[in-house]
Design an enzyme around this catalytic site. Structure first.
Site, mmCIF file in Angstrom:
data_model
loop_
_atom_site.group_PDB
_atom_site.id
_atom_site.type_symbol
_atom_site.label_atom_id
_atom_site.label_comp_id
_atom_site.label_asym_id
_atom_site.label_seq_id
_atom_site.Cartn_x
_atom_site.Cartn_y
_atom_site.Cartn_z
ATOM 1 N N ASP A 184 -1.337 -65.959 51.311
ATOM 2 C CA ASP A 184 -2.172 -67.120 50.981
ATOM 3 C C ASP A 184 -2.348 -68.033 52.202
ATOM 4 O OD1 ASP A 184 -3.623 -68.675 49.269
ATOM 5 O OD2 ASP A 184 -1.902 -69.529 48.216
ATOM 6 N N GLY A 242 2.996 -67.085 52.828
ATOM 7 C CA GLY A 242 2.710 -65.652 52.820
ATOM 8 C C GLY A 242 1.243 -65.328 53.088
ATOM 9 N N ASP A 286 -1.587 -56.913 59.146
ATOM 10 C CA ASP A 286 -1.932 -58.242 58.627
ATOM 11 C C ASP A 286 -3.274 -58.136 57.903
ATOM 12 O OD1 ASP A 286 -2.880 -60.819 58.305
ATOM 13 O OD2 ASP A 286 -2.353 -61.467 60.326
ATOM 14 N N THR A 328 5.292 -59.301 45.737
ATOM 15 C CA THR A 328 6.503 -58.734 46.359
ATOM 16 C C THR A 328 7.080 -59.596 47.479
ATOM 17 O OG1 THR A 328 5.280 -57.443 48.005
ATOM 18 C CG2 THR A 328 5.728 -56.378 45.874
HETATM 19 P P1 ADP Z 1 3.655 -63.466 46.371
HETATM 20 O O1 ADP Z 1 3.805 -64.962 46.233
HETATM 21 O O2 ADP Z 1 2.636 -62.885 45.403
HETATM 22 O O3 ADP Z 1 4.963 -62.759 46.364
HETATM 23 P P2 ADP Z 1 3.443 -63.294 49.285
HETATM 24 O O4 ADP Z 1 2.239 -63.639 50.102
HETATM 25 O O5 ADP Z 1 4.663 -64.112 49.458
HETATM 26 O O6 ADP Z 1 2.923 -63.271 47.777
HETATM 27 O O7 ADP Z 1 3.845 -61.789 49.566
HETATM 28 C C1 ADP Z 1 3.173 -60.647 49.072
HETATM 29 C C2 ADP Z 1 3.371 -59.489 50.044
HETATM 30 O O8 ADP Z 1 2.514 -59.656 51.168
HETATM 31 C C3 ADP Z 1 4.780 -59.392 50.626
HETATM 32 O O9 ADP Z 1 5.158 -58.028 50.631
HETATM 33 C C4 ADP Z 1 4.644 -59.938 52.048
HETATM 34 O O10 ADP Z 1 5.556 -59.321 52.947
HETATM 35 C C5 ADP Z 1 3.252 -59.517 52.384
HETATM 36 N N1 ADP Z 1 2.532 -60.320 53.393
HETATM 37 C C6 ADP Z 1 2.818 -61.567 53.874
HETATM 38 N N2 ADP Z 1 1.885 -61.944 54.781
HETATM 39 C C7 ADP Z 1 0.994 -60.910 54.886
HETATM 40 C C8 ADP Z 1 -0.182 -60.663 55.650
HETATM 41 N N3 ADP Z 1 -0.655 -61.558 56.516
HETATM 42 N N4 ADP Z 1 -0.847 -59.481 55.473
HETATM 43 C C9 ADP Z 1 -0.382 -58.560 54.598
HETATM 44 N N5 ADP Z 1 0.708 -58.724 53.842
HETATM 45 C C10 ADP Z 1 1.395 -59.879 53.984
#
Ligand code: ADP
Length: 169
Positions: free
Chosen positions: A34, A32, A10, A123
């Protein structure tokens, strides 16, 4: 010389100078990465994002650009928000995705950040295929002229980690 490191986990748990947020153009939070950043980082990040919307980015942050705020309660000095492109099968938006990594590193250099953690931008909710997203991420960071000493890609699950591992070699 920038060292690339891979971590599975994370991104909000990382200790680095700057954590990159896969934001949306509203800068007002989302799902996600954000959502996780705003939840764990606290309200200070959102207030600075609101100020940015009220000043420089009235129409939102354009895709491919990056801007920094405080990192609030995260173990970092800054969050760098960047807006990835939504995946399109009919249009090649790779330059915009590469721009996210380049612009984030440019902002990191302006701030004097030496270590930067990136998620796999676009992604998740934005649907970019992981293998292509990893290829662009690694190639762009390798080609960047930056004073950042460590770029840490923080991959949420094992599959993403393995895909990045293949790219880093
Ligand atoms: P986007 O809208 O740019 O696709 P997301 O946040 O939905 O952004 O996802 C981007 C990547 O980050 C995905 O591969 C997702 O699995 C991953 N992800 C989601 N939450 C976390 C987190 N807390 N820490 C790291 N990676 C994350």
């Amino acid at each position: 010389m920038t060292t690339i490191r891979l971590v599975q986990g994370d991104i909000t748990r990382e200790s680095v100078d700057a954590i990159v947020n896969a934001a949306n153009s509203s800068l007002l939070g989302g799902g996600g990465v954000d959502g996780a950043i705003h939840r764990r980082g606290g309200s200070a990040i959102l207030s600075e994002c609101r100020e940015l919307r009220a000043s420089r980015y009235g129409k939102g942050l354009p895709t491919g650009q990056a801007v920094a705020t405080t990192a609030g309660d995260l173990d970092a000095r800054w969050v760098i928000h960047t807006v990835g492109p939504v995946w399109s099968a009919s249009e090649d938006r790779s330059d915009l995705l590469a721009s996210c990594y380049r612009e984030s590193l440019r902002i990191a250099d302006e701030l004097g950040a030496r270590s930067v953690a990136f998620p796999a931008i676009s992604t998740g909710i934005y649907g970019w295929p992981m293998d292509d997203g990893a290829r662009i991420a690694v190639a762009t960071v390798r080609a960047a002229r930056t004073s950042v000493e460590e770029v840490r890609f923080v991959l949420f699950d094992q599959r993403a980690y393995e895909v990045f591992e293949e790219q880093v070699g």
